[in-house]
Scaffold this active site. Sequence first.
Site, PDB file in Angstrom:
ATOM      1  N   GLU A 189       0.840  -1.003   0.002  1.00  0.00           N
ATOM      2  CA  GLU A 189      -0.184   0.238   0.040  1.00  0.00           C
ATOM      3  C   GLU A 189       0.764   0.902   0.081  1.00  0.00           C
ATOM      4  O   GLU A 189       0.823   1.905  -0.653  1.00  0.00           O
ATOM      5  CB  GLU A 189      -0.787  -0.078   1.180  1.00  0.00           C
ATOM      6  CG  GLU A 189      -2.218  -1.133   1.443  1.00  0.00           C
ATOM      7  CD  GLU A 189      -2.884  -1.124   2.566  1.00  0.00           C
ATOM      8  OE1 GLU A 189      -2.429  -1.335   3.509  1.00  0.00           O
ATOM      9  OE2 GLU A 189      -4.303  -1.158   2.348  1.00  0.00           O
TER      10      GLU A 189
ATOM     11  N   GLU B 273      -3.989  -9.575   4.185  1.00  0.00           N
ATOM     12  CA  GLU B 273      -4.704  -8.599   5.657  1.00  0.00           C
ATOM     13  C   GLU B 273      -6.079  -9.869   5.920  1.00  0.00           C
ATOM     14  O   GLU B 273      -6.524  -9.929   6.807  1.00  0.00           O
ATOM     15  CB  GLU B 273      -4.991  -7.885   5.456  1.00  0.00           C
ATOM     16  CG  GLU B 273      -3.896  -6.360   5.572  1.00  0.00           C
ATOM     17  CD  GLU B 273      -2.960  -6.350   4.007  1.00  0.00           C
ATOM     18  OE1 GLU B 273      -3.191  -6.304   2.798  1.00  0.00           O
ATOM     19  OE2 GLU B 273      -2.748  -4.856   4.407  1.00  0.00           O
TER      20      GLU B 273
HETATM   21  N1  3HC Z   1       4.291  -7.278  11.529  1.00  0.00           N
HETATM   22  C1  3HC Z   1       4.664  -8.189  12.299  1.00  0.00           C
HETATM   23  N2  3HC Z   1       6.664  -8.536  12.607  1.00  0.00           N
HETATM   24  C2  3HC Z   1       5.515  -9.249  11.582  1.00  0.00           C
HETATM   25  C3  3HC Z   1       5.061  -8.732  10.678  1.00  0.00           C
HETATM   26  C4  3HC Z   1       4.399  -7.667  10.860  1.00  0.00           C
HETATM   27  N3  3HC Z   1       3.953  -8.016   9.394  1.00  0.00           N
HETATM   28  N4  3HC Z   1       5.740 -10.038   9.528  1.00  0.00           N
HETATM   29  C5  3HC Z   1       6.292 -11.036  10.173  1.00  0.00           C
HETATM   30  N5  3HC Z   1       6.598 -10.512  11.195  1.00  0.00           N
HETATM   31  C6  3HC Z   1       7.599 -11.355  12.027  1.00  0.00           C
HETATM   32  C7  3HC Z   1       6.992 -12.470  12.267  1.00  0.00           C
HETATM   33  O1  3HC Z   1       6.299 -13.247  13.479  1.00  0.00           O
HETATM   34  C8  3HC Z   1       8.551 -12.997  12.480  1.00  0.00           C
HETATM   35  O2  3HC Z   1       8.616 -12.806  14.293  1.00  0.00           O
HETATM   36  P1  3HC Z   1       9.398 -14.290  14.988  1.00  0.00           P
HETATM   37  O3  3HC Z   1      11.365 -13.829  14.432  1.00  0.00           O
HETATM   38  O4  3HC Z   1       9.662 -13.568  16.505  1.00  0.00           O
HETATM   39  O5  3HC Z   1       9.341 -15.726  15.251  1.00  0.00           O
HETATM   40  C9  3HC Z   1       9.530 -12.479  12.492  1.00  0.00           C
HETATM   41  O6  3HC Z   1       8.756 -11.280  11.975  1.00  0.00           O
HETATM   42  C10 3HC Z   1       9.977 -13.356  10.715  1.00  0.00           C
HETATM   43  O7  3HC Z   1       9.115 -13.572  10.102  1.00  0.00           O
HETATM   44  P2  3HC Z   1       8.880 -15.059   9.280  1.00  0.00           P
HETATM   45  O8  3HC Z   1       9.653 -15.665  10.002  1.00  0.00           O
HETATM   46  O9  3HC Z   1       7.561 -15.206   8.688  1.00  0.00           O
HETATM   47  O10 3HC Z   1      10.040 -13.926   8.202  1.00  0.00           O
HETATM   48  P3  3HC Z   1       9.630 -14.452   6.966  1.00  0.00           P
HETATM   49  O11 3HC Z   1      11.390 -14.431   6.247  1.00  0.00           O
HETATM   50  O12 3HC Z   1       9.500 -16.188   6.420  1.00  0.00           O
HETATM   51  O13 3HC Z   1       8.802 -14.003   5.702  1.00  0.00           O
HETATM   52  C11 3HC Z   1       7.031 -12.478   5.229  1.00  0.00           C
HETATM   53  C12 3HC Z   1       8.384 -13.026   5.697  1.00  0.00           C
HETATM   54  C13 3HC Z   1       7.120 -13.802   4.121  1.00  0.00           C
HETATM   55  C14 3HC Z   1       7.379 -10.683   5.144  1.00  0.00           C
HETATM   56  C15 3HC Z   1       5.989 -12.862   6.640  1.00  0.00           C
HETATM   57  O14 3HC Z   1       6.867 -13.210   7.783  1.00  0.00           O
HETATM   58  C16 3HC Z   1       4.719 -12.764   6.113  1.00  0.00           C
HETATM   59  O15 3HC Z   1       4.170 -13.145   5.395  1.00  0.00           O
HETATM   60  N6  3HC Z   1       4.345 -11.642   7.327  1.00  0.00           N
HETATM   61  C17 3HC Z   1       3.273 -11.134   7.606  1.00  0.00           C
HETATM   62  C18 3HC Z   1       2.468 -10.418   6.085  1.00  0.00           C
HETATM   63  C19 3HC Z   1       1.425  -9.881   6.547  1.00  0.00           C
HETATM   64  O16 3HC Z   1       0.390  -9.998   6.771  1.00  0.00           O
HETATM   65  N7  3HC Z   1       1.147  -7.617   5.820  1.00  0.00           N
HETATM   66  C20 3HC Z   1       0.281  -7.684   6.635  1.00  0.00           C
HETATM   67  C21 3HC Z   1       0.277  -6.814   7.632  1.00  0.00           C
HETATM   68  S1  3HC Z   1      -1.093  -6.140   7.976  1.00  0.00           S
HETATM   69  C22 3HC Z   1      -1.404  -4.604   7.151  1.00  0.00           C
HETATM   70  O17 3HC Z   1      -0.420  -4.502   6.457  1.00  0.00           O
HETATM   71  C23 3HC Z   1      -2.236  -3.766   7.397  1.00  0.00           C
HETATM   72  C24 3HC Z   1      -2.541  -3.028   6.667  1.00  0.00           C
HETATM   73  O18 3HC Z   1      -3.214  -2.759   5.605  1.00  0.00           O
HETATM   74  C25 3HC Z   1      -3.136  -1.421   7.260  1.00  0.00           C
END
Ligand code: 3HC
Length: 706
Positions: free
Chosen positions: A109, A129
């Site tokens: 975004e 999301e």
């Molecule tokens: N917020 C907070 N912590 C997050 C995070 C996030 N968005 N994404 C990942 N983390 C944390 C994980 O909990 C993990 O913590 P840990 O080491 O304590 O276990 C650490 O970051 C590493 O994450 P991964 O092991 O998953 O790392 P990868 O490299 O395998 O994957 C990723 C990276 C593809 C970015 C994956 O973490 C992921 O899919 N994250 C979530 C993505 C997501 O859902 N984003 C949307 C968020 S909501 C949003 O954006 C609202 C907006 O529209 C207003």
Amino acid sequence: MSAEQSTVVVSQNQGETALIMMQNAPVNALSKAVRVGLIAEIEAALNNANVKVIVISSQLGLFSGGADISEFSSGNLQPNLPEVLDLIENANKPVVAVLNGPAFGGGLELALACHYRISFADNKVGLPEVNLGILPGAGGTQRLPRLTGVAQALDMIVSGKPVKAAALNGVFDLIVDDPAKLMSESQAFVAQLINDGCEIKRVKDIEIDTETAPSELFSQYRQGIAKQARGFFSPERCIQAVEAAVTLPLKDGLQKEAELFMECMRSPQARAQQHFFFAEKAAGHVSDYDKSTPVRDIKSVGIIGAGTMGGGIAMNFANAGIPVVMLELKAEALEKGLGVIRRNYENSAKKGKLSQQDLEDRMALLHGTTEYSGLADVDLVIEAVFEKMDVKKQVFTQLDAICKKGAILASNTSTLDINEIADCTSRPEDVIGLHFFSPANVMKLLEVVKGEKTSADVIKTSMQLAKKIRKVAVLVGVCFGFVGNRMIEPYGREANRMMLEGADPEHVDRVIYDFGLPMGPFTMGDMAGLDIGYFVRQSRKEHIAHDPSYAVVADRLVKDGRAGLKVGKGVYLYEAGNRKPIPDPTVAQIAKEEAEKLGVKPRKHSDEEILERCIFTLINEGAHILEEGIAAKSSDIDVIYVYGYGFPVFRGGPMQYADEVGLDKVYAAMCKYRDELGEYGKAWFEPAPLLKRLAEQGKRFADFAK
Ligand code: 3HC
Ligand code: NAI
């Protein structure tokens, strides 16, 4: 600016370009410090007369994982992300997003609010999301359809699935094939932009292309996702937000998006799904080993038993490119097992999920043997023979004699004592349970069962190996049925007992289905085969001896030859080749007869009672498991239930569901049934001490740590 802000967002001026870099490890979550940092750096660049173009990119391997999910519960969202994006969109100097790696959620975004976007072809971007029970709340539902068209935006937002940058039409102003050239080509793009007079292209000025949104698009889309979105709250809100993009100007659409976002955010489902996001990550945080613990190299695997489970387990390793030797005692059994695997691969190939070459490559990794000597060199052996302790012991004694030093010896037993199995070898430290779920090539869950003597490096190797074969591993301790199967027992028991008390099986199944499980306990029992539960009960007679009513109807059905779907009749009837259960009044008659024999009084069951008796007794068992340390944390149980048993992720798992309902209410319901159901109630409804304690303290399972 605080020290933290100044380190998570840094800026440097390169000629007439301000290069703003995010570096908030591990995933560039757009936490408060990043938002504040971005505002500060953007404002500084806007106020600097030497700067003509602003570039936003990242120092890490990914652009951004989106909003910081861990901040959602704190409510500390000021300045919020839309404010940052407003500043970007309305900037009077062009802002260019250079996506050097994946951009998800708020990360994408952020890029959509910029005036130009650059990335490389294979980069992954998405709006996931919906998987967190919410919707893109920083303009994604309004800006993406304006850029890429309504149909593609709708699909990305509602499915949450990532796409390659090259497949996202209309979003990128430059796509570079070679990621190594991204920065140099971005510099050339910016130089050209400056040369051409720094034109600003704002998404808000783009008229939505309504041709990409014919009137039937939304209704057809709703119909198309009805099955997979059953019970979920946010997919419908995602659709409504995209509909708003089509009908409203950007400003009003953003307002609508914000309302829908907050509606989702306040829902129990958002709490549940966000809990589950962290639960899955937390399952990998294990205190039994640390960074210094060595990992054994697993280059080849032996599997004993080429039956239902052995075959599925073997496929996981072949899929990951790891060679497998399968052992059966008879050549025919081996041939049959390998034949089933080939057919499974052929079915995938027919569906276009696997090329013929991949099929042959995978089959080439699978070898058969009828001699234990064939396992002398493998690094890991997984036993998947009949569920009988004496057979398992024979197998492990032979493995102990033949396997090389340092090989891991694992059992796929679903119930038996790993310690007893380990003790028949001279190397119990190398023995572990690797409990796969059926079908083993499909189900994501792996219960890793540590014995009393299992060494830390064997546990660590198993947990890491699970990732390699694309499983979600949860570490558990030894007890009958481990976590998942032990908890399912009271659930099935209550369903059976209610049938004895006069409940219609289809009523029980409907309540559980409506709660969100893929099917109710009776449909599930028929599918698995009622004889399986029968044999388990036979082997555990002493455990249930005090309750003559225990699954008495199911026992009678098995004795009457009604073993379930595979024979066309169980609790339900089935037409040949059709899995649809047909209610059978004979079963109610059998239940009535058995109840009369035992003096069990008929009872009227409300939907609430059915749900509570099935789910709360399962949760109560979970509380015992937690206090005994069989599961290290309640979220581990949730992961097991969502991935192993189809517990709806929008409830977050059974323990999160209990926390959401309130442990005082779960406790009160257990006490109520204990007191209402006579001797039966006293036998099975005593609240677990942990449930009682936490309920009295006003706490949650999530607060409990041993
Ligand atoms: N917020 C907070 N912590 C997050 C995070 C996030 N968005 N994404 C990942 N983390 C944390 C994980 O909990 C993990 O913590 P840990 O080491 O304590 O276990 C650490 O970051 C590493 O994450 P991964 O092991 O998953 O790392 P990868 O490299 O395998 O994957 C990723 C990276 C593809 C970015 C994956 O973490 C992921 O899919 N994250 C979530 C993505 C997501 O859902 N984003 C949307 C968020 S909501 C949003 O954006 C609202 C907006 O529209 C207003
Ligand atoms: P199955 O009956 O389909 O397969 C067992 C196979 O082991 C048969 O092919 C048999 O020929 C072979 N076998 C038996 N004794 C042997 C021996 N001494 N040496 C070599 N091969 C031998 O059974 P299934 O369902 O695959 O179960 C296997 C194990 O997996 C059991 O311990 C079971 O509890 C466990 N399990 C089963 C699940 C299921 O849903 N079926 C789920 C999770 C675990």
